[in-house]
Scaffold this motif. Structure first.
Motif, PDB file in Angstrom:
ATOM      1  N   ALA A   9       0.885  -1.214  -0.034  1.00 45.33           N
ATOM      2  CA  ALA A   9      -0.089   0.092   0.022  1.00 45.33           C
ATOM      3  C   ALA A   9       0.732   1.075  -0.099  1.00 45.33           C
ATOM      4  O   ALA A   9       1.952   1.363   0.729  1.00 45.33           O
ATOM      5  CB  ALA A   9      -0.968  -0.133   1.188  1.00 45.33           C
ATOM      6  N   GLY A  10       0.702   2.214  -0.761  1.00 42.99           N
ATOM      7  CA  GLY A  10       1.494   3.449  -0.962  1.00 42.99           C
ATOM      8  C   GLY A  10       0.953   4.430  -1.988  1.00 42.99           C
ATOM      9  O   GLY A  10      -0.299   4.103  -2.124  1.00 42.99           O
ATOM     10  N   ASN A  11       1.815   5.326  -2.393  1.00 39.37           N
ATOM     11  CA  ASN A  11       1.406   6.234  -3.246  1.00 39.37           C
ATOM     12  C   ASN A  11       1.750   6.084  -4.675  1.00 39.37           C
ATOM     13  O   ASN A  11       3.391   5.835  -4.774  1.00 39.37           O
ATOM     14  CB  ASN A  11       1.574   7.790  -2.882  1.00 39.37           C
ATOM     15  N   SER A  34       6.009   3.375  -0.372  1.00 38.63           N
ATOM     16  CA  SER A  34       5.246   3.039   0.643  1.00 38.63           C
ATOM     17  C   SER A  34       6.047   3.474   2.003  1.00 38.63           C
ATOM     18  O   SER A  34       7.387   2.754   2.086  1.00 38.63           O
ATOM     19  CB  SER A  34       4.951   1.454   0.666  1.00 38.63           C
ATOM     20  N   THR A  35       5.469   4.328   2.759  1.00 37.22           N
ATOM     21  CA  THR A  35       6.355   4.793   3.749  1.00 37.22           C
ATOM     22  C   THR A  35       5.733   4.325   5.055  1.00 37.22           C
ATOM     23  O   THR A  35       4.433   4.601   5.215  1.00 37.22           O
ATOM     24  CB  THR A  35       6.230   6.449   3.973  1.00 37.22           C
ATOM     25  N   SER A  36       6.338   3.747   6.166  1.00 37.73           N
ATOM     26  CA  SER A  36       6.107   3.173   7.098  1.00 37.73           C
ATOM     27  C   SER A  36       5.953   4.549   8.341  1.00 37.73           C
ATOM     28  O   SER A  36       6.672   5.615   8.154  1.00 37.73           O
ATOM     29  CB  SER A  36       7.096   2.051   7.867  1.00 37.73           C
ATOM     30  N   ARG A  37       5.013   4.421   9.223  1.00 31.47           N
ATOM     31  CA  ARG A  37       4.842   5.390  10.235  1.00 31.47           C
ATOM     32  C   ARG A  37       5.116   4.823  11.547  1.00 31.47           C
ATOM     33  O   ARG A  37       4.618   3.788  11.750  1.00 31.47           O
ATOM     34  CB  ARG A  37       3.395   5.996   9.864  1.00 31.47           C
ATOM     35  N   ARG A  38       5.530   5.751  12.598  1.00 26.74           N
ATOM     36  CA  ARG A  38       5.768   5.404  13.581  1.00 26.74           C
ATOM     37  C   ARG A  38       5.263   6.232  14.781  1.00 26.74           C
ATOM     38  O   ARG A  38       5.359   7.555  14.484  1.00 26.74           O
ATOM     39  CB  ARG A  38       7.400   5.266  14.143  1.00 26.74           C
ATOM     40  N   PHE A  39       4.769   5.928  15.868  1.00 28.52           N
ATOM     41  CA  PHE A  39       4.276   6.875  16.901  1.00 28.52           C
ATOM     42  C   PHE A  39       5.174   7.263  17.708  1.00 28.52           C
ATOM     43  O   PHE A  39       5.937   6.555  18.354  1.00 28.52           O
ATOM     44  CB  PHE A  39       2.950   6.134  17.673  1.00 28.52           C
ATOM     45  N   ASP A  40       5.487   8.677  17.821  1.00 27.77           N
ATOM     46  CA  ASP A  40       6.518   9.118  18.588  1.00 27.77           C
ATOM     47  C   ASP A  40       6.129   9.377  19.999  1.00 27.77           C
ATOM     48  O   ASP A  40       5.397  10.540  20.017  1.00 27.77           O
ATOM     49  CB  ASP A  40       7.152  10.411  17.909  1.00 27.77           C
ATOM     50  N   ARG A  41       6.401   8.869  21.153  1.00 29.22           N
ATOM     51  CA  ARG A  41       5.814   8.936  22.300  1.00 29.22           C
ATOM     52  C   ARG A  41       6.117  10.079  23.002  1.00 29.22           C
ATOM     53  O   ARG A  41       5.438  10.932  23.731  1.00 29.22           O
ATOM     54  CB  ARG A  41       6.118   7.923  23.300  1.00 29.22           C
ATOM     55  N   GLU A  42       7.359  10.620  22.684  1.00 29.70           N
ATOM     56  CA  GLU A  42       7.832  12.251  23.277  1.00 29.70           C
ATOM     57  C   GLU A  42       6.961  12.918  22.771  1.00 29.70           C
ATOM     58  O   GLU A  42       6.772  14.153  23.413  1.00 29.70           O
ATOM     59  CB  GLU A  42       9.325  12.255  23.154  1.00 29.70           C
ATOM     60  N   THR A  43       6.696  13.294  21.468  1.00 27.10           N
ATOM     61  CA  THR A  43       6.225  14.241  20.779  1.00 27.10           C
ATOM     62  C   THR A  43       4.604  13.927  20.591  1.00 27.10           C
ATOM     63  O   THR A  43       3.693  14.833  20.268  1.00 27.10           O
ATOM     64  CB  THR A  43       6.462  14.593  19.408  1.00 27.10           C
ATOM     65  N   GLN A  44       4.026  12.951  20.929  1.00 28.60           N
ATOM     66  CA  GLN A  44       2.717  12.226  20.956  1.00 28.60           C
ATOM     67  C   GLN A  44       2.106  12.302  19.590  1.00 28.60           C
ATOM     68  O   GLN A  44       1.009  12.996  19.313  1.00 28.60           O
ATOM     69  CB  GLN A  44       1.960  12.927  21.960  1.00 28.60           C
ATOM     70  N   TRP A  46       2.392  11.073  15.214  1.00 27.40           N
ATOM     71  CA  TRP A  46       3.014  10.158  14.087  1.00 27.40           C
ATOM     72  C   TRP A  46       4.019  10.693  13.277  1.00 27.40           C
ATOM     73  O   TRP A  46       3.747  12.106  12.660  1.00 27.40           O
ATOM     74  CB  TRP A  46       1.653   9.538  13.180  1.00 27.40           C
ATOM     75  N   THR A  47       4.977  10.110  12.920  1.00 22.51           N
ATOM     76  CA  THR A  47       6.280  10.572  11.978  1.00 22.51           C
ATOM     77  C   THR A  47       6.231   9.588  10.906  1.00 22.51           C
ATOM     78  O   THR A  47       6.378   8.294  11.118  1.00 22.51           O
ATOM     79  CB  THR A  47       7.631  10.749  12.916  1.00 22.51           C
ATOM     80  N   ASP A  48       6.661  10.181   9.960  1.00 24.43           N
ATOM     81  CA  ASP A  48       7.230   9.060   8.771  1.00 24.43           C
ATOM     82  C   ASP A  48       8.567   8.204   9.127  1.00 24.43           C
ATOM     83  O   ASP A  48       9.367   8.967   9.763  1.00 24.43           O
ATOM     84  CB  ASP A  48       7.667   9.800   7.505  1.00 24.43           C
ATOM     85  N   HIS A  49       8.705   6.973   8.956  1.00 30.60           N
ATOM     86  CA  HIS A  49      10.113   6.461   9.072  1.00 30.60           C
ATOM     87  C   HIS A  49      10.621   6.209   7.700  1.00 30.60           C
ATOM     88  O   HIS A  49      11.098   6.948   7.093  1.00 30.60           O
ATOM     89  CB  HIS A  49       9.451   4.948   9.536  1.00 30.60           C
ATOM     90  N   ARG A  50      10.699   4.965   7.496  1.00 35.15           N
ATOM     91  CA  ARG A  50      11.394   4.598   6.205  1.00 35.15           C
ATOM     92  C   ARG A  50      10.399   4.647   4.936  1.00 35.15           C
ATOM     93  O   ARG A  50       9.505   3.986   5.087  1.00 35.15           O
ATOM     94  CB  ARG A  50      12.214   3.263   6.487  1.00 35.15           C
ATOM     95  N   THR A  51      10.958   4.544   3.840  1.00 36.44           N
ATOM     96  CA  THR A  51      10.237   4.316   2.544  1.00 36.44           C
ATOM     97  C   THR A  51      10.758   3.397   1.612  1.00 36.44           C
ATOM     98  O   THR A  51      11.993   3.205   1.312  1.00 36.44           O
ATOM     99  CB  THR A  51      10.242   6.005   1.586  1.00 36.44           C
ATOM    100  N   PHE A  52       9.883   2.474   1.069  1.00 39.36           N
ATOM    101  CA  PHE A  52      10.196   1.459   0.119  1.00 39.36           C
ATOM    102  C   PHE A  52       9.698   1.957  -1.200  1.00 39.36           C
ATOM    103  O   PHE A  52       8.420   2.075  -1.309  1.00 39.36           O
ATOM    104  CB  PHE A  52       9.425   0.124   0.689  1.00 39.36           C
ATOM    105  N   PHE A  53      10.618   1.876  -2.206  1.00 43.56           N
ATOM    106  CA  PHE A  53      10.288   2.399  -3.451  1.00 43.56           C
ATOM    107  C   PHE A  53      10.200   0.961  -4.168  1.00 43.56           C
ATOM    108  O   PHE A  53      11.224   0.247  -3.872  1.00 43.56           O
ATOM    109  CB  PHE A  53      11.208   3.299  -4.112  1.00 43.56           C
ATOM    110  N   VAL A  54       9.259   0.936  -5.245  1.00 41.27           N
ATOM    111  CA  VAL A  54       8.949  -0.538  -5.950  1.00 41.27           C
ATOM    112  C   VAL A  54       8.642  -0.187  -7.448  1.00 41.27           C
ATOM    113  O   VAL A  54       7.430   0.780  -7.433  1.00 41.27           O
ATOM    114  CB  VAL A  54       8.323  -1.493  -5.362  1.00 41.27           C
ATOM    115  N   ASP A  55       8.937  -0.749  -8.371  1.00 42.82           N
ATOM    116  CA  ASP A  55       8.295  -0.558  -9.588  1.00 42.82           C
ATOM    117  C   ASP A  55       7.343  -1.643 -10.029  1.00 42.82           C
ATOM    118  O   ASP A  55       7.526  -2.728  -9.633  1.00 42.82           O
ATOM    119  CB  ASP A  55       9.448  -0.620 -10.857  1.00 42.82           C
ATOM    120  N   VAL A  56       6.360  -1.152 -10.515  1.00 42.73           N
ATOM    121  CA  VAL A  56       5.324  -1.912 -10.889  1.00 42.73           C
ATOM    122  C   VAL A  56       4.590  -2.100 -12.201  1.00 42.73           C
ATOM    123  O   VAL A  56       5.051  -1.098 -12.988  1.00 42.73           O
ATOM    124  CB  VAL A  56       3.805  -1.492  -9.977  1.00 42.73           C
ATOM    125  N   GLU A  57       4.603  -3.353 -12.775  1.00 41.29           N
ATOM    126  CA  GLU A  57       4.268  -3.649 -14.091  1.00 41.29           C
ATOM    127  C   GLU A  57       2.907  -4.128 -14.126  1.00 41.29           C
ATOM    128  O   GLU A  57       2.792  -5.169 -13.339  1.00 41.29           O
ATOM    129  CB  GLU A  57       5.297  -4.516 -14.776  1.00 41.29           C
TER     130      GLU A  57
END
Length: 171
Positions: A9-11, A34-44, A46-57
Motif C-alpha cells: 500500500a502506498g502512493n 510505501s512509507t511506514s509510520r511510527r508513533f513518537d511517544r515524546e511528541t505524541q 505520528w512521524t514518517d519512518h522508512r520509505t520502500f520504492f518499487v516499480d510495478v508492471e
C-alpha cells in the motif's frame, strides 16, 4: 512453482506509462512509494519512518485500466509477484525490486472511488448446430450481485462521503 506474492500500500510517484510491445502485448509501468509510520511517544505524534520504492508492471487489460484510472499521487494497493529485476550498466551489475501486479486498486482507506466494470468484448455467436457447444455465460462462476442494470443488494439511508445531504430511503 514458488512465487513470492506481496501486497504493498502506498502512493504512485510517477504517471503510469502504457507501452505496446512488438509482440502486440501491452504493459503499464509505474513507481510507487510505501512509507511506514511510527508513533513518537515524546511528541505524541505520528512521524514518517522508512520509505520502500518499487516499480510495478501491469500487463494486458489490468494495465489499460490502470493507465485510464490512476495518476501520480494516487493512494493504491498493489498485489502481485515481487522479484528482482537485474541488468548490466556502465557501473556494473544493477538490480531493483519489481512487482508484476495481479491486482491494483485505489486505497479506499484514504479516499473514495467510482467503480465501473470494463466493457467485455462480445463472444462471436456461432450458428446453432448439433455439435455446437452451448453458449458461454460471461458471468459464469462470478457473483451477479452488481451486474449493470441490476439493483443493489440493499438501500442505504446515509451518505458516508459527507459531500451530499443524506437522502431518506422510502419504507
Amino acid at each position: 512453482m514458488n512465487e513470492t506474492d506481496v501486497t504493498v500500500a502506498g502512493n504512485i510517484v510517477n504517471s503510469p506509462q502504457r507501452s505496446r510491445l512488438p509482440s502486440g502485448d501491452s504493459v503499464t509501468n509505474f513507481r510507487m512509494a510505501s512509507t511506514s509510520r511510527r508513533f513518537d511517544r515524546e511528541t505524541q505524534t505520528w512521524t514518517d519512518h522508512r520509505t520502500f520504492f518499487v516499480d510495478v508492471e501491469c500487463w494486458g487489460e489490468l494495465g489499460g485500466n490502470v493507465s485510464h484510472t490512476l495518476s501520480k499521487g494516487d493512494p493504491v494497493v498493489v498485489r502481485g509477484e515481487i522479484y528482482t529485476h537485474e541488468w548490466d550498466s556502465e557501473q556494473g551489475r544493477r538490480s531493483r525490486p519489481q512487482v508484476r501486479a495481479a491486482h491494483v486498486g485505489p486505497d479506499l482507506a484514504r479516499g473514495v472511488a467510482d467503480f465501473r466494470r470494463s466493457a467485455r468484448a462480445a463472444v462471436p455467436a456461432e450458428e446453432p448446430g448439433e455439435d455446437a457447444p452451448p453458449a458461454e455465460d460471461p458471468y459464469s462462476g462470478r457473483s451477479t450481485d452488481y451486474i449493470e442494470g441490476e439493483g443493489t443488494l440493499h438501500q442505504t439511508d446515509f451518505d458516508v462521503s459527507g459531500d451530499r445531504e443524506a437522502v431518506p430511503t422510502p419504507a
